[in-house]
Write a protein that holds these residues in place. Structure first.
Motif, PDB file in Angstrom:
ATOM      1  N   VAL A 141     -10.538  51.571 -18.354  1.00  0.00           N
ATOM      2  CA  VAL A 141     -10.269  50.767 -17.158  1.00  0.00           C
ATOM      3  C   VAL A 141      -9.083  49.834 -17.390  1.00  0.00           C
ATOM      4  O   VAL A 141      -8.207  49.686 -16.528  1.00  0.00           O
ATOM      5  N   GLY A 142      -9.041  49.205 -18.567  1.00  0.00           N
ATOM      6  CA  GLY A 142      -7.919  48.322 -18.882  1.00  0.00           C
ATOM      7  C   GLY A 142      -6.592  49.053 -18.893  1.00  0.00           C
ATOM      8  O   GLY A 142      -5.583  48.549 -18.383  1.00  0.00           O
ATOM      9  N   ILE A 161      -1.067  50.899 -13.712  1.00  0.00           N
ATOM     10  CA  ILE A 161      -0.776  50.752 -12.279  1.00  0.00           C
ATOM     11  C   ILE A 161       0.140  49.562 -12.035  1.00  0.00           C
ATOM     12  O   ILE A 161       1.129  49.653 -11.293  1.00  0.00           O
ATOM     13  N   ILE A 162      -0.163  48.434 -12.676  1.00  0.00           N
ATOM     14  CA  ILE A 162       0.633  47.219 -12.465  1.00  0.00           C
ATOM     15  C   ILE A 162       2.075  47.426 -12.908  1.00  0.00           C
ATOM     16  O   ILE A 162       3.024  47.077 -12.187  1.00  0.00           O
ATOM     17  N   ILE A 176      -5.587  49.945 -15.187  1.00  0.00           N
ATOM     18  CA  ILE A 176      -5.103  48.777 -14.445  1.00  0.00           C
ATOM     19  C   ILE A 176      -3.705  48.380 -14.919  1.00  0.00           C
ATOM     20  O   ILE A 176      -2.807  48.111 -14.105  1.00  0.00           O
ATOM     21  N   SER A 177      -3.506  48.346 -16.229  1.00  0.00           N
ATOM     22  CA  SER A 177      -2.191  47.977 -16.768  1.00  0.00           C
ATOM     23  C   SER A 177      -1.120  48.973 -16.348  1.00  0.00           C
ATOM     24  O   SER A 177      -0.007  48.584 -15.964  1.00  0.00           O
ATOM     25  N   ARG A 198     -10.895  39.675 -13.109  1.00  0.00           N
ATOM     26  CA  ARG A 198     -10.871  40.886 -13.936  1.00  0.00           C
ATOM     27  C   ARG A 198     -11.086  40.556 -15.408  1.00  0.00           C
ATOM     28  O   ARG A 198     -11.870  41.227 -16.105  1.00  0.00           O
ATOM     29  N   ASP A 199     -10.408  39.508 -15.898  1.00  0.00           N
ATOM     30  CA  ASP A 199     -10.471  39.168 -17.322  1.00  0.00           C
ATOM     31  C   ASP A 199     -11.805  38.552 -17.726  1.00  0.00           C
ATOM     32  O   ASP A 199     -12.276  38.780 -18.848  1.00  0.00           O
ATOM     33  N   GLN A 240       1.917  39.690 -14.529  1.00  0.00           N
ATOM     34  CA  GLN A 240       1.279  40.688 -13.676  1.00  0.00           C
ATOM     35  C   GLN A 240       1.397  40.325 -12.197  1.00  0.00           C
ATOM     36  O   GLN A 240       1.667  41.186 -11.352  1.00  0.00           O
ATOM     37  N   PHE A 275      -6.911  38.545 -10.930  1.00  0.00           N
ATOM     38  CA  PHE A 275      -6.699  38.879 -12.339  1.00  0.00           C
ATOM     39  C   PHE A 275      -7.592  38.044 -13.260  1.00  0.00           C
ATOM     40  O   PHE A 275      -8.037  38.532 -14.308  1.00  0.00           O
TER      41      PHE A 275
END
Length: 342
Positions: A217-218, A224-225, A221-222, A181-182, A135, A178
């Motif tokens: 949300v997950g 977008i990355i 985010i994934s 985030r996790d 990421q 990150f």
């Protein structure tokens, strides 16, 4: 008589249910086996290329350090050399150990299982670091691809050192973001989902939702990355075509990152097209499949980095030899050549 009919009806229903379950499990297992074999080939190929990749990087290191993009390339080198090798290597060791212990299980197998447990911890830690690296690298590559539109080839040495320090700092910050985030954001959202589910179960008449905040949300985010690189690649291509600046190939690291961006973007676009076809065939397909496809391309990122590095450097050497000029990227380091000089 009624009891007999009821029993037969239950048996028929159970048989029908088992048949439906079998129809679901068999294709799923087939897909998992195919994916497992595919990624095993990917990992084996990656392990086979690692020695050449490491030699090429060491041979080019002195020349690459002159460019502002060096921290990004050097970052990938260290992660692949240490954590990716640890992840894949421990995984290939754990498999035979568990297989041998399963076939010949007895009390003497406990030391072997303990070794497998330790290797599993190493594998998990290395896997998580590689996942974070994927990421971070995608974000940094996307940023650099946008920066390809700006001419930074004429920077002075002090400015290059400053740019390198900034990039190292951003890489560290991305890791912290990150990790937060996790271990902070996602657990908080999961707790919120659990509380929400409990409230729905405690309140009569409410129907439970199938989609959770943490999941949404997950996914966002994934997405977008993984979509940053294709968008940045497209932007850099459009800007380069519409401008009269120097070609990307004059900077070996920028050319390397551009090629990596094109390869990553191509794979992601293939995943999107495949998902689109599946979605047209069956509208019940979940967007989770698309995210899983993105993450699958992330698992192949170390292999993509190795292959693009070797191909781009090899091409640079060939062009330099054909033009009889000093190569853009020096040839790979060779201990034999050093011994010959001695």
């Amino acid at each position: 008589m009624l009891s007999l009919n009821t029993t037969n009806g239950s048996e028929d229903a159970l048989a029908e249910y088992m048949e439906q379950l079998n129809d679901m499990i068999v294709p799923l297992l087939t897909i998992l086996i195919i994916l497992g074999l595919f990624f095993m080939i990917i990992f084996l190929l990656s392990l086979g290329l690692i020695p050449s990749f490491l030699r090429r990087h060491r041979g080019n290191r002195e020349n690459w350090m002159k460019f502002a993009e060096f921290p990004i390339i050097n970052h990938s080198y260290h992660v692949i050399r240490t954590y990716y090798v640890g992840y894949v290597g421990s995984m290939f060791i754990i498999g035979p150990i568990l297989g041998f212990a399963f076939v010949n299980f007895n009390i003497k197998m406990w030391p072997l299982l303990l070794v497998a447990f330790v290797l599993a911890i190493i594998c998990f830690v290395c896997c998580y670091i590689v996942q974070l690296f994927t990421q971070v690298y995608l974000v940094t590559i996307a940023y650099e691809l946008v920066g390809l539109c700006k001419n930074k080839d004429d920077l002075k040495e002090k400015h290059i050192e400053h740019e390198q320090r900034v990039k190292r700092s951003w890489i560290k910050k991305l890791y912290l973001i990150f990790i937060a985030r996790d271990f902070l954001l996602m657990p908080a959202l999961i707790i919120y989902d659990v509380v929400h589910i409990y409230q729905e179960m405690a309140t009569p008449g409410l129907t439970m939702e199938n989609v959770f905040v943490s999941q949404i949300v997950g996914m966002i985010i994934s997405a977008i990355i993984y979509l940053m690189v294709p968008m940045a690649t497209l932007y850099s291509i459009i800007m380069k075509i519409s401008s009269n600046e120097k070609p990307i190939s004059e900077n070996p690291l920028r050319r390397l990152m551009f090629v990596q961006g094109v390869v990553i973007s191509s794979l992601i676009m293939m995943i999107i097209v495949a998902f689109g076809i599946l979605f047209i065939i069956d509208h019940r397909r979940s967007f989770n499949i698309l995210i899983y496809g993105f993450q699958a391309t992330g698992l192949m990122l170390p292999l993509q980095i190795q292959m693009t590095t070797l191909i781009v450097c090899k091409k640079a050497d060939s062009e330099a030899s054909a033009n009889q000029i000093a190569p853009i990227a020096p040839p790979a380091y060779s201990e034999k050549s050093n011994n010959d000089l001695i």
